[in-house]
Design a protein around this motif. Sequence first.
Motif, PDB file in Angstrom:
ATOM      1  N   VAL A 151       0.841  -1.203   0.000  1.00  0.00           N
ATOM      2  CA  VAL A 151       0.000   0.000   0.000  1.00  0.00           C
ATOM      3  C   VAL A 151       0.875   1.252   0.000  1.00  0.00           C
ATOM      4  O   VAL A 151       0.601   2.228  -0.717  1.00  0.00           O
ATOM      5  CB  VAL A 151      -0.941  -0.001   1.218  1.00  0.00           C
ATOM      6  CG1 VAL A 151      -1.708   1.314   1.310  1.00  0.00           C
ATOM      7  CG2 VAL A 151      -1.912  -1.173   1.133  1.00  0.00           C
ATOM      8  N   HIS A 178       2.288   1.786  -3.448  1.00  0.00           N
ATOM      9  CA  HIS A 178       1.208   2.227  -4.339  1.00  0.00           C
ATOM     10  C   HIS A 178       0.901   3.708  -4.141  1.00  0.00           C
ATOM     11  O   HIS A 178       0.746   4.461  -5.110  1.00  0.00           O
ATOM     12  CB  HIS A 178      -0.039   1.380  -4.072  1.00  0.00           C
ATOM     13  CG  HIS A 178      -1.290   1.920  -4.688  1.00  0.00           C
ATOM     14  ND1 HIS A 178      -1.550   1.834  -6.042  1.00  0.00           N
ATOM     15  CD2 HIS A 178      -2.355   2.587  -4.134  1.00  0.00           C
ATOM     16  CE1 HIS A 178      -2.715   2.406  -6.310  1.00  0.00           C
ATOM     17  NE2 HIS A 178      -3.214   2.867  -5.172  1.00  0.00           N
ATOM     18  N   LEU A 179       0.822   4.136  -2.892  1.00  0.00           N
ATOM     19  CA  LEU A 179       0.521   5.540  -2.612  1.00  0.00           C
ATOM     20  C   LEU A 179       1.670   6.451  -3.026  1.00  0.00           C
ATOM     21  O   LEU A 179       1.446   7.581  -3.480  1.00  0.00           O
ATOM     22  CB  LEU A 179       0.204   5.717  -1.126  1.00  0.00           C
ATOM     23  CG  LEU A 179      -1.106   5.056  -0.673  1.00  0.00           C
ATOM     24  CD1 LEU A 179      -1.217   5.081   0.843  1.00  0.00           C
ATOM     25  CD2 LEU A 179      -2.301   5.769  -1.301  1.00  0.00           C
ATOM     26  N   ALA A 186       1.776   4.780   5.262  1.00  0.00           N
ATOM     27  CA  ALA A 186       0.754   4.703   4.219  1.00  0.00           C
ATOM     28  C   ALA A 186      -0.412   5.632   4.534  1.00  0.00           C
ATOM     29  O   ALA A 186      -0.948   6.303   3.630  1.00  0.00           O
ATOM     30  CB  ALA A 186       0.273   3.259   4.079  1.00  0.00           C
ATOM     31  N   ALA A 226      -1.978   8.633   2.357  1.00  0.00           N
ATOM     32  CA  ALA A 226      -3.353   8.478   1.882  1.00  0.00           C
ATOM     33  C   ALA A 226      -4.213   9.700   2.183  1.00  0.00           C
ATOM     34  O   ALA A 226      -5.085  10.063   1.379  1.00  0.00           O
ATOM     35  CB  ALA A 226      -3.976   7.236   2.517  1.00  0.00           C
ATOM     36  N   GLY A 246      -8.741   8.930  -4.147  1.00  0.00           N
ATOM     37  CA  GLY A 246      -8.572   7.550  -3.693  1.00  0.00           C
ATOM     38  C   GLY A 246      -9.625   7.196  -2.673  1.00  0.00           C
ATOM     39  O   GLY A 246     -10.416   8.043  -2.232  1.00  0.00           O
ATOM     40  N   ASP A 282      -9.527   1.258  -3.008  1.00  0.00           N
ATOM     41  CA  ASP A 282      -8.253   1.369  -3.711  1.00  0.00           C
ATOM     42  C   ASP A 282      -7.108   0.842  -2.842  1.00  0.00           C
ATOM     43  O   ASP A 282      -6.209   0.144  -3.321  1.00  0.00           O
ATOM     44  CB  ASP A 282      -8.013   2.837  -4.080  1.00  0.00           C
ATOM     45  CG  ASP A 282      -6.761   3.024  -4.923  1.00  0.00           C
ATOM     46  OD1 ASP A 282      -6.587   2.271  -5.890  1.00  0.00           O
ATOM     47  OD2 ASP A 282      -5.965   3.922  -4.593  1.00  0.00           O
ATOM     48  N   LEU A 283      -7.138   1.141  -1.555  1.00  0.00           N
ATOM     49  CA  LEU A 283      -6.081   0.686  -0.651  1.00  0.00           C
ATOM     50  C   LEU A 283      -6.147  -0.823  -0.442  1.00  0.00           C
ATOM     51  O   LEU A 283      -5.109  -1.494  -0.389  1.00  0.00           O
ATOM     52  CB  LEU A 283      -6.199   1.402   0.696  1.00  0.00           C
ATOM     53  CG  LEU A 283      -6.039   2.930   0.676  1.00  0.00           C
ATOM     54  CD1 LEU A 283      -6.008   3.463   2.103  1.00  0.00           C
ATOM     55  CD2 LEU A 283      -4.776   3.343  -0.064  1.00  0.00           C
ATOM     56  N   ALA A 301      -4.661  -2.426  -3.375  1.00  0.00           N
ATOM     57  CA  ALA A 301      -3.202  -2.291  -3.381  1.00  0.00           C
ATOM     58  C   ALA A 301      -2.552  -3.265  -2.407  1.00  0.00           C
ATOM     59  O   ALA A 301      -1.431  -3.723  -2.638  1.00  0.00           O
ATOM     60  CB  ALA A 301      -2.803  -0.859  -3.018  1.00  0.00           C
ATOM     61  N   ALA A 302      -3.232  -3.619  -1.326  1.00  0.00           N
ATOM     62  CA  ALA A 302      -2.669  -4.543  -0.341  1.00  0.00           C
ATOM     63  C   ALA A 302      -2.543  -5.963  -0.877  1.00  0.00           C
ATOM     64  O   ALA A 302      -1.853  -6.790  -0.279  1.00  0.00           O
ATOM     65  CB  ALA A 302      -3.532  -4.547   0.919  1.00  0.00           C
TER      66      ALA A 302
END
Length: 416
Positions: A67, A70-71, A249, A253, A262, A266-267, A270-271
């Motif tokens: 995550v 991704h962020l 994260a 976020a 987001g 979305d999170l 991503a995980a």
Amino acid sequence: MHVALELLVLAGVLGFAVARPRGLPEAVAAVPGAAVVVVFGLVSWREVRGEVAALAPTVGFLAAVLVLAHLADRHRVFQYAGTLIGAASHGSPVRLLRLVFVLAAVVTAALSLDATVVLLTPVVLATATRTGMRPGPHVYACGHLANSASLLLPVSNLTNLLAFHASGLSFVRFALVMALPWAAVVAVEYLVLRRAFAADLAASAPEPPPPDPQRPPMFALAVLAMTLVGLAVAEPVGVPPAVVAAVGALALAVPLFRRGEGGVVDLVRAANLPFCAFVFALGVVVLAVRTGPVGSFVGRFVPDGGGLVAMLAVAVLAAVLANLVNNLPATLMLVPLVAHSPELVLAMLVGVNVGPNLTYVGSLATLLWRQVLHTRDHPPGTRDFLRLGALTVPACLLVAVGALWVGLQVFGVRPQ
């Protein structure tokens, strides 16, 4: 009968993970595989609960760092880095290769190899293509360093996390001991790739156009730096790495949520929860193999003592096993066998992190790197991949183990 079933289930789980038919997640085969070994009595429910509990902190960190990476990408950290190295190369393929090596080594060490494969490789490919260079050397650098440059920190690779506590070292001491092997491996990789791709690197490229002015993502970079420091500071006082990564994260976020860019879904995506389930299930399957005759057979090749020769033997064994069954099961199988000796634990990490560059099946990261390039119409050549692996892996194993022995003499447990 039990041995045949254990190996059949493991082969099925790994074969599915490699092929991923129709893009299905690895857990589709791994979870039923874990159920099979339980139903047939190859492992008990008590053993399963113990294995899952042991893996939980590692898998929790894996989800959090996925995550986080991704962020960071959503904050345009990787795009900015690509623009920066493209402009700094001044049209020189060799200079760009140097910059890619530095960037890929740092990203792999700080944000894990998944960030290098999934997020950095496409940026490097686009940067080389946009500047008129042949991208082969630069994307192969990302693929190789995603594995071999993951030696530096306990959080750089899932294999490191699985073996970290068995090493008996703190976060900082681990980094100090592994710094020299990490630097040595990166240097060997650079020298080999520089020579192997001499023709591509000698090809002239036009001076790249001036990049569009971009503001550096200072907030995101500061959060990533603070998260890395937090991992080193929090570990000695008992704060789990997953908590530190989750806080980082969350910090990244919040601004995105405020801008409506987001959401929670979305999170969660991503995980990569299916992959986390795969790790749990694979741990159960490997537990059945490890506690049976196969584990006993592999254990015969593990030296009882430490020392340079024993460390080299374990590194080679780990590399061979990684290329036979993938580096994640190899780590799960070998950690209990080498846990009696911290230096052998670290030598094992050299093998499972460097060794996968020899074949596509050596690590899931390598398979994912190949898939990323295929989806962007730049598939790597199997012949080139195998040739580079044959050139780099033996040399890197030798150099890394020697450097590790020196690092242990200076910073860590002193081998006998």
